[in-house]
Design a protein around this motif. Sequence first.
Motif, short mmCIF file in Angstrom:
data_model
loop_
_atom_site.label_atom_id
_atom_site.label_comp_id
_atom_site.label_asym_id
_atom_site.label_seq_id
_atom_site.Cartn_x
_atom_site.Cartn_y
_atom_site.Cartn_z
N ALA A 166 9.26 0.03 0.46
CA ALA A 166 8.06 0.79 0.85
C ALA A 166 8.47 2.22 1.18
O ALA A 166 8.54 2.62 2.33
CB ALA A 166 7.38 0.14 2.05
N ASP A 167 8.77 3.02 0.14
CA ASP A 167 9.28 4.37 0.38
C ASP A 167 8.59 5.44 -0.45
O ASP A 167 9.14 6.51 -0.67
CB ASP A 167 10.78 4.42 0.12
N ASP A 168 7.38 5.18 -0.91
CA ASP A 168 6.59 6.18 -1.66
C ASP A 168 7.28 6.63 -2.94
O ASP A 168 6.95 7.68 -3.46
CB ASP A 168 6.31 7.42 -0.79
N ASN A 169 8.21 5.89 -3.47
CA ASN A 169 8.94 6.34 -4.65
C ASN A 169 8.68 5.38 -5.79
O ASN A 169 9.19 4.26 -5.80
CB ASN A 169 10.44 6.43 -4.35
N ALA B 189 0.84 -1.21 0.00
CA ALA B 189 0.00 0.00 0.00
C ALA B 189 0.86 1.25 0.00
O ALA B 189 0.56 2.23 -0.66
CB ALA B 189 -0.94 -0.01 1.22
N GLN B 190 1.98 1.23 0.75
CA GLN B 190 2.89 2.37 0.77
C GLN B 190 3.51 2.60 -0.61
O GLN B 190 3.68 3.72 -1.05
CB GLN B 190 3.99 2.13 1.81
N PHE B 191 3.86 1.51 -1.29
CA PHE B 191 4.45 1.62 -2.63
C PHE B 191 3.46 2.24 -3.62
O PHE B 191 3.83 3.00 -4.50
CB PHE B 191 4.87 0.23 -3.11
N PHE B 192 2.15 1.91 -3.46
CA PHE B 192 1.14 2.41 -4.40
C PHE B 192 0.80 3.88 -4.18
O PHE B 192 0.18 4.51 -5.02
CB PHE B 192 -0.14 1.59 -4.29
N THR B 193 1.20 4.48 -3.03
CA THR B 193 0.75 5.84 -2.70
C THR B 193 1.27 6.89 -3.67
O THR B 193 0.76 7.99 -3.71
CB THR B 193 1.17 6.22 -1.28
N ASN B 194 2.32 6.58 -4.43
CA ASN B 194 2.91 7.60 -5.31
C ASN B 194 2.59 7.36 -6.78
O ASN B 194 3.30 7.81 -7.65
CB ASN B 194 4.43 7.65 -5.11
N GLY B 195 1.53 6.60 -7.04
CA GLY B 195 1.06 6.49 -8.41
C GLY B 195 1.47 5.24 -9.16
O GLY B 195 1.23 5.14 -10.36
N ALA B 196 2.12 4.28 -8.49
CA ALA B 196 2.51 3.06 -9.18
C ALA B 196 1.26 2.25 -9.55
O ALA B 196 0.39 2.04 -8.70
CB ALA B 196 3.43 2.23 -8.30
N PRO B 197 1.12 1.75 -10.80
CA PRO B 197 -0.08 1.04 -11.21
C PRO B 197 -0.06 -0.43 -10.82
O PRO B 197 -1.08 -1.09 -10.82
CB PRO B 197 -0.08 1.20 -12.73
N GLY B 198 1.13 -0.99 -10.52
CA GLY B 198 1.28 -2.40 -10.25
C GLY B 198 2.73 -2.79 -10.49
O GLY B 198 3.59 -1.93 -10.68
N PRO B 199 3.06 -4.08 -10.46
CA PRO B 199 4.44 -4.48 -10.77
C PRO B 199 4.84 -4.06 -12.17
O PRO B 199 4.03 -4.03 -13.08
CB PRO B 199 4.40 -6.01 -10.62
N TYR B 200 6.16 -3.71 -12.34
CA TYR B 200 6.65 -3.19 -13.61
C TYR B 200 7.13 -4.29 -14.55
O TYR B 200 7.32 -4.05 -15.73
CB TYR B 200 7.82 -2.23 -13.38
N SER B 201 7.40 -5.49 -14.01
CA SER B 201 7.86 -6.61 -14.83
C SER B 201 7.37 -7.90 -14.19
O SER B 201 6.60 -7.88 -13.21
CB SER B 201 9.38 -6.59 -14.95
N LEU B 202 7.82 -9.03 -14.74
CA LEU B 202 7.32 -10.32 -14.29
C LEU B 202 7.50 -10.51 -12.79
O LEU B 202 6.64 -11.09 -12.13
CB LEU B 202 8.04 -11.44 -15.06
N THR C 202 13.00 -1.48 -7.19
CA THR C 202 12.88 -0.04 -6.96
C THR C 202 13.03 0.24 -5.48
O THR C 202 12.65 -0.57 -4.63
CB THR C 202 11.53 0.51 -7.45
N GLY C 203 13.55 1.40 -5.16
CA GLY C 203 13.72 1.83 -3.78
C GLY C 203 14.76 2.92 -3.68
O GLY C 203 15.64 3.06 -4.55
N ASN C 204 14.69 3.71 -2.62
CA ASN C 204 15.66 4.78 -2.36
C ASN C 204 15.75 5.77 -3.52
O ASN C 204 16.79 6.33 -3.81
CB ASN C 204 17.04 4.19 -2.07
N GLY C 205 14.62 5.97 -4.22
CA GLY C 205 14.60 6.93 -5.31
C GLY C 205 15.26 6.44 -6.58
O GLY C 205 15.53 7.24 -7.47
N ASP C 206 15.51 5.13 -6.72
CA ASP C 206 16.18 4.62 -7.91
C ASP C 206 15.52 3.34 -8.40
O ASP C 206 14.65 2.76 -7.72
CB ASP C 206 17.67 4.38 -7.62
N HIS C 207 15.96 2.86 -9.56
CA HIS C 207 15.26 1.80 -10.26
C HIS C 207 16.28 0.92 -10.97
O HIS C 207 17.26 1.40 -11.53
CB HIS C 207 14.30 2.45 -11.28
N GLY C 208 16.07 -0.42 -10.91
CA GLY C 208 16.95 -1.34 -11.60
C GLY C 208 16.14 -2.45 -12.25
O GLY C 208 15.00 -2.74 -11.88
N TYR C 209 16.74 -3.10 -13.28
CA TYR C 209 16.08 -4.19 -13.99
C TYR C 209 17.13 -5.19 -14.43
O TYR C 209 18.19 -4.81 -14.96
CB TYR C 209 15.33 -3.64 -15.21
#
Length: 778
Positions: free
Chosen positions: A118-121, A99-112, A138-145
């Motif tokens: 849980a940082d609102d980012n 729920a915390q992850f979704f608070t900043n507009g995330a629609p759902g998981p980005y990949s499989l 994702t976390g700490n204001g950054d993103h990896g794949y």
Amino acid sequence: MRTCRTVRPLTVVVGLLATYVGQAQVSTLGNNATFGDYVGCDNTSPFPLRIMQNDNHEIELWTDTIQRVELNQTTSYVVNPAQSAKTADGWTLISPDIAQFFTNGAPGPYSLLHLAAADDNAQLGSDREWMDVGITITGNGDHGYLGQKANGLDRTDMIAHWSDNPATFYGPDRYRWIFTSGYNGSNATGAQSDEGLEAMRIFPVSNDECFIGMGDWFAANVADPTITEPEERLDVVDGRVRIRQLPNEAEMDTVEKVVVVNEDGVLGWQWESNINGTGGTSCDWELSTGADKMWTAFEPIGTNGGCPEMDWQVCIGTDAPASAYKVTVVSDREESRRPSGISVSVKGRDDETSTGIEVDVDPQTADVNLNSGGADIRARNGAGATYGVDAYGILENSVTGVDVQGVRGTAQVGSGSTADEATGVYAESEASGYVGVGWGLSAKATGADRNRGVESYAVAGANTSRNHGIITTADANSYGVENIGILTVAYDGSGDNSTTSNIGIYAASVALDTLADDYAVWAQGNVWISGYGWINGGTPILSDANLKTNPQPLDATSANNVLGALAPQSYQYLQQFDYLGVPSGTQLGLMAQEVQQVFPQAVASTIVPAQYDSAGVITHAAMTVFGIDYEKFVPLLIAGYQGQQATIAQMQDQMATMQQDLAACCANRNGTDQRTMDSGAAQPALRTSDAGDQRLTITPNPFSESTVIGYTLPKAGMVSLQVSDASGKSLFNLFEGQQMEGTQRYDWNTSFLAPGVYHVTLLVDGAPLVRKAVKVAR
């Protein structure tokens, strides 16, 4: 079928297909598991266990009333608003708090598979449409794949991706390879340290370029703070580079350029001729034994054939002249204990001036861009000491002299001439590599009746517009530099308190007439004072209305909320920070980190520079400290005082009215207006719970966005969580329903509420507990 243990039976729905006939068990109040219970099948079941949702809804897993896992239904949605929608069928999201992850507009998981802090980012902008079959982090204001990038049928790249700030923005965000083994807290670097052993890193310099660094850059930075990040496309910070086999090509028989490495380890091209020299024809020097002379290259140009003429350059020890110099001397004798270029020894008469070397450069041109230098002296690479000029003025053998000067510089500008600047002695220290201490000018005077390390006079003439005794400039053009314009230290080395006064800087401004602009010290920037600052006179703060715009009155309620949230305390400073000049004994004040939560405008931070001993060894490392601008509390205190005065006046009016009503009531006890002095049934009073009552807690409090309400139920019962404003007016219910005994929590998101004072009421079977909640501006 057995049931699993659950703390929140209202939050879990488990669908279990145990046979050909679909079955499901829904949470039921009081349906508590005991030891050994489980959800699933016994070992005699011939069918697989299925958790199903056939109506195309997601499947959720919860613990401690918090959703931890979400498995998508058949769906698609847009992740990056700048790109198209992604097919997200069956994608899984795992997070400590979904729920915390979704608070900043995330629609759902980005990949499989998506692992999210849980940082609102949400980090939506770093995602790409091709990031599907892989793992997203994702976390700490950054993103990896980490996964695949399909480029067409049977054409697939394996991708290790990270984002999103190069060194020029909030970053750097680096991609690092680190190896660790058994932990040893005494190791600062290496595989057993907390950081680990770094093998390689990729450093994004900008949005258009990355540098690759080989080796342990973390350990290199610990050993040498000037080493921070790779500075070339490929940068090896330690170790060697080895090529075991070169290409099997024909020998290069027409080489014109070769690969060389400079003193910084950077590879580059160089012309072969610049390395080996081109050679040339030479003629003998001419000798005159009778006149004790030897000469060459003196004949007029075009008159001496193939032998040296006046425009020829004379080289000793080399066949390559240095630039446009007439004479070049090179001494390449590594076996010598003291190799030197030119040695001069002159024994002069006592009635004449003796000169070791006389240099007279007189350009015969009016070119304004021409530089004229008397001597250009460079000394390089001394392992012990390197002196550009080592000059002594010596009186010995009981000789009496007027002035003794090691170096004397005089700049003269004759009558009718003009110059932008005239400098008697100009000293400059320039370091491209690491230098412990760089001195532009170092002066020391000892043993005299009056010692002056540096004495400077500036005497204004008739045409002087600016007159400065000393000008110093410290220009820091790189990150992480301790930059100090003037560093002065006055040491009292007597140890017996015999020194009359000890002053690091003494500044006085003495004007024979009245000047509005008359300052002993003018400082543009912050001033740090360790110890007491004695000011004999007023200390006005710049507050001219002509310099300000958009003035707005302070709200008394907001001011009181901030003041009410402060926690004055007594304290003592730690002894290890005595070098900062902090006072001893018990002090009174506030903690800057606490004030920052409620009144960040009054808190600032600075870096205390590193402290060194006389040998240049760091005794105290540089550190960041926080301070409070208590002057900023004055407007709050004034606004709060004015608000309180208005409240007192209002209450006095109300008390006067109540006194009138009370007098009228007592005079007419049995009147028809229903007022009476007779005692009746007691009405329950709603009072704020004591601060030590832990049955109802709000953490943190005060808060700016969200907080956690905790409470303990001694037994199961009907529970209601209600919120009211400062006046007691009910606003809304947070929760209402039956709950089991034990410790409970409610995550309260207050983003829609204005800053102010609120009351949270816990009703358990009608019995109230009340706690004050303070929301402050972010």
